[in-house]
Design a protein around this motif. Structure first.
Motif, mmCIF file in Angstrom:
data_model
loop_
_atom_site.group_PDB
_atom_site.id
_atom_site.type_symbol
_atom_site.label_atom_id
_atom_site.label_comp_id
_atom_site.label_asym_id
_atom_site.label_seq_id
_atom_site.Cartn_x
_atom_site.Cartn_y
_atom_site.Cartn_z
ATOM 1 N N SER A 1 5.282 8.788 1.498
ATOM 2 C CA SER A 1 6.021 9.399 2.599
ATOM 3 C C SER A 1 5.402 8.896 3.904
ATOM 4 O O SER A 1 4.204 8.578 3.945
ATOM 5 C CB SER A 1 5.966 10.925 2.520
ATOM 6 N N PRO A 2 6.183 8.812 4.974
ATOM 7 C CA PRO A 2 5.619 8.374 6.259
ATOM 8 C C PRO A 2 4.482 9.261 6.749
ATOM 9 O O PRO A 2 3.519 8.773 7.349
ATOM 10 C CB PRO A 2 6.831 8.438 7.200
ATOM 11 N N LYS B 1 0.757 7.862 7.542
ATOM 12 C CA LYS B 1 0.118 8.011 8.850
ATOM 13 C C LYS B 1 -1.261 8.648 8.715
ATOM 14 O O LYS B 1 -2.202 8.268 9.414
ATOM 15 C CB LYS B 1 1.006 8.851 9.754
ATOM 16 N N GLY B 2 -1.392 9.626 7.811
ATOM 17 C CA GLY B 2 -2.695 10.254 7.596
ATOM 18 C C GLY B 2 -3.718 9.285 7.036
ATOM 19 O O GLY B 2 -4.876 9.289 7.450
ATOM 20 N N ILE B 3 -3.284 8.437 6.094
ATOM 21 C CA ILE B 3 -4.196 7.446 5.516
ATOM 22 C C ILE B 3 -4.641 6.448 6.576
ATOM 23 O O ILE B 3 -5.823 6.082 6.665
ATOM 24 C CB ILE B 3 -3.510 6.741 4.333
ATOM 25 N N ILE B 4 -3.694 5.988 7.398
ATOM 26 C CA ILE B 4 -4.042 5.032 8.458
ATOM 27 C C ILE B 4 -4.993 5.665 9.459
ATOM 28 O O ILE B 4 -5.978 5.039 9.897
ATOM 29 C CB ILE B 4 -2.763 4.524 9.150
ATOM 30 N N ALA B 5 -4.735 6.923 9.820
ATOM 31 C CA ALA B 5 -5.619 7.605 10.775
ATOM 32 C C ALA B 5 -7.029 7.765 10.205
ATOM 33 O O ALA B 5 -8.023 7.554 10.911
ATOM 34 C CB ALA B 5 -5.026 8.973 11.136
ATOM 35 N N ASP B 6 -7.130 8.134 8.928
ATOM 36 C CA ASP B 6 -8.453 8.275 8.298
ATOM 37 C C ASP B 6 -9.187 6.935 8.236
ATOM 38 O O ASP B 6 -10.398 6.863 8.483
ATOM 39 C CB ASP B 6 -8.307 8.846 6.887
ATOM 40 N N ALA B 7 -8.453 5.854 7.909
ATOM 41 C CA ALA B 7 -9.079 4.536 7.831
ATOM 42 C C ALA B 7 -9.570 4.076 9.194
ATOM 43 O O ALA B 7 -10.690 3.549 9.321
ATOM 44 C CB ALA B 7 -8.079 3.525 7.257
ATOM 45 N N MET C 1 0.833 -1.194 0.000
ATOM 46 C CA MET C 1 0.000 0.000 0.000
ATOM 47 C C MET C 1 0.877 1.258 0.000
ATOM 48 O O MET C 1 0.575 2.244 -0.663
ATOM 49 C CB MET C 1 -0.925 -0.001 1.215
ATOM 50 N N TYR C 2 1.953 1.211 0.784
ATOM 51 C CA TYR C 2 2.847 2.370 0.846
ATOM 52 C C TYR C 2 3.492 2.644 -0.504
ATOM 53 O O TYR C 2 3.596 3.792 -0.936
ATOM 54 C CB TYR C 2 3.909 2.130 1.911
ATOM 55 N N GLU C 3 3.913 1.582 -1.189
ATOM 56 C CA GLU C 3 4.577 1.752 -2.486
ATOM 57 C C GLU C 3 3.605 2.163 -3.580
ATOM 58 O O GLU C 3 4.022 2.689 -4.619
ATOM 59 C CB GLU C 3 5.291 0.461 -2.874
ATOM 60 N N SER C 4 2.304 1.909 -3.398
ATOM 61 C CA SER C 4 1.323 2.264 -4.422
ATOM 62 C C SER C 4 0.941 3.739 -4.387
ATOM 63 O O SER C 4 0.240 4.214 -5.277
ATOM 64 C CB SER C 4 0.063 1.417 -4.258
ATOM 65 N N LEU C 5 1.382 4.489 -3.365
ATOM 66 C CA LEU C 5 1.081 5.911 -3.292
ATOM 67 C C LEU C 5 1.836 6.666 -4.383
ATOM 68 O O LEU C 5 2.950 6.301 -4.765
ATOM 69 C CB LEU C 5 1.472 6.471 -1.918
ATOM 70 N N SER C 6 1.212 7.754 -4.876
ATOM 71 C CA SER C 6 1.861 8.550 -5.919
ATOM 72 C C SER C 6 3.123 9.228 -5.387
ATOM 73 O O SER C 6 4.150 9.277 -6.056
ATOM 74 C CB SER C 6 0.879 9.601 -6.460
ATOM 75 N N GLU C 7 3.046 9.766 -4.185
ATOM 76 C CA GLU C 7 4.203 10.377 -3.530
ATOM 77 C C GLU C 7 4.314 9.788 -2.122
ATOM 78 O O GLU C 7 3.863 10.377 -1.132
ATOM 79 C CB GLU C 7 4.057 11.893 -3.471
#
Length: 220
Positions: free
Chosen positions: A9-10, A14-20, A1-7
């Motif tokens: 970054s940690p 962290k923001g994606i995990i917090a939103d999920a 999932m981390y590698e599939s991001l366009s840019e």
């Protein structure tokens, strides 16, 4: 999932995990709260599907729930199967064809054993409320309190290359004590109050009826 991001970054991860996590909390809270309000007058059961009336719509909901459980079961059991297989096979190196065949047989055997254990457990304990209480009282406290404390302790020892500081040791001991205390209290609540106590009451009632019948027969 981390590698599939366009840019990647940690900070973004962290923001994606917090939103999920926030979305999951909001969804679970909404279903639990409004479900309780909808069936509060009829006695809420551990499986809320048992509170639904026998209609065509409720049958569709139950069928969809069964399909969801059947589809999600492989996703839930795969991490467990991989964890058990990793514990068994700790050695690395070049993998030959024979080792691949043995690994396939081993994976199949582990999967079959896990499926059989799950099936037997569901047959012996058909009440899903009991299963959820047991898993929550054990794994919930372990994941939220015990495991983080052990990770912090291990990380502090590795980074300091020696004994932990007094403050870190005190924090770890407090969290471990809270986690173990909550686990034991919840296990007592689930195992004795929810499972053993009703069984003991039923057993005592049965024994009492038997003694009454035996006394009546003796008097006759």
């Amino acid at each position: 999932m981390y590698e599939s991001l366009s840019e990647p970054s940690p900070h973004r991860m962290k923001g994606i995990i917090a939103d999920a996590v926030f979305m999951c909390i909001l969804l679970y809270w909404s279903v639990g709260f409004f479900g309780y309000l909808a069936f509060s007058g009829t006695g809420v059961k551990g499986d809320i599907l048992l509170n639904l009336t026998d209609t065509a719509l409720s049958d569709v909901v139950k069928i969809l729930y069964a399909v969801t459980a059947a589809i999600s079961f492989p996703l839930c059991i795969f991490p467990c199967q991989r964890s058990v297989e990793t514990l068994i096979n700790k050695s690395g190196g070049i993998v030959s064809n024979k080792m691949e065949e043995e690994s396939l047989f081993q994976s199949t055997a582990i999967t079959v054993i896990l499926v059989v254990i799950t099936l037997v457990t569901s047959l012996l304990i058909p009440d899903i409320e009991t299963i959820l209480n047991l898993s929550g009282s054990t794994m919930g406290a372990f994941i939220c309190f015990v495991l983080p404390a052990v990770i912090v302790m291990r990380t502090a020892i590795i980074q300091a290359k020696g004994p932990m500081t007094i403050s870190t040791l005190f924090s770890v001991v407090i969290v471990l004590a809270v986690g173990i205390g909550m686990m034991l209290a919840c296990l007592y609540q689930v195992s004795f109050v929810a499972i053993l106590q009703p069984w003991l009451w039923q057993f005592s009632d049965t024994q009492g009826d038997f003694l009454v019948e035996e006394t009546a027969d003796t008097m006759d």
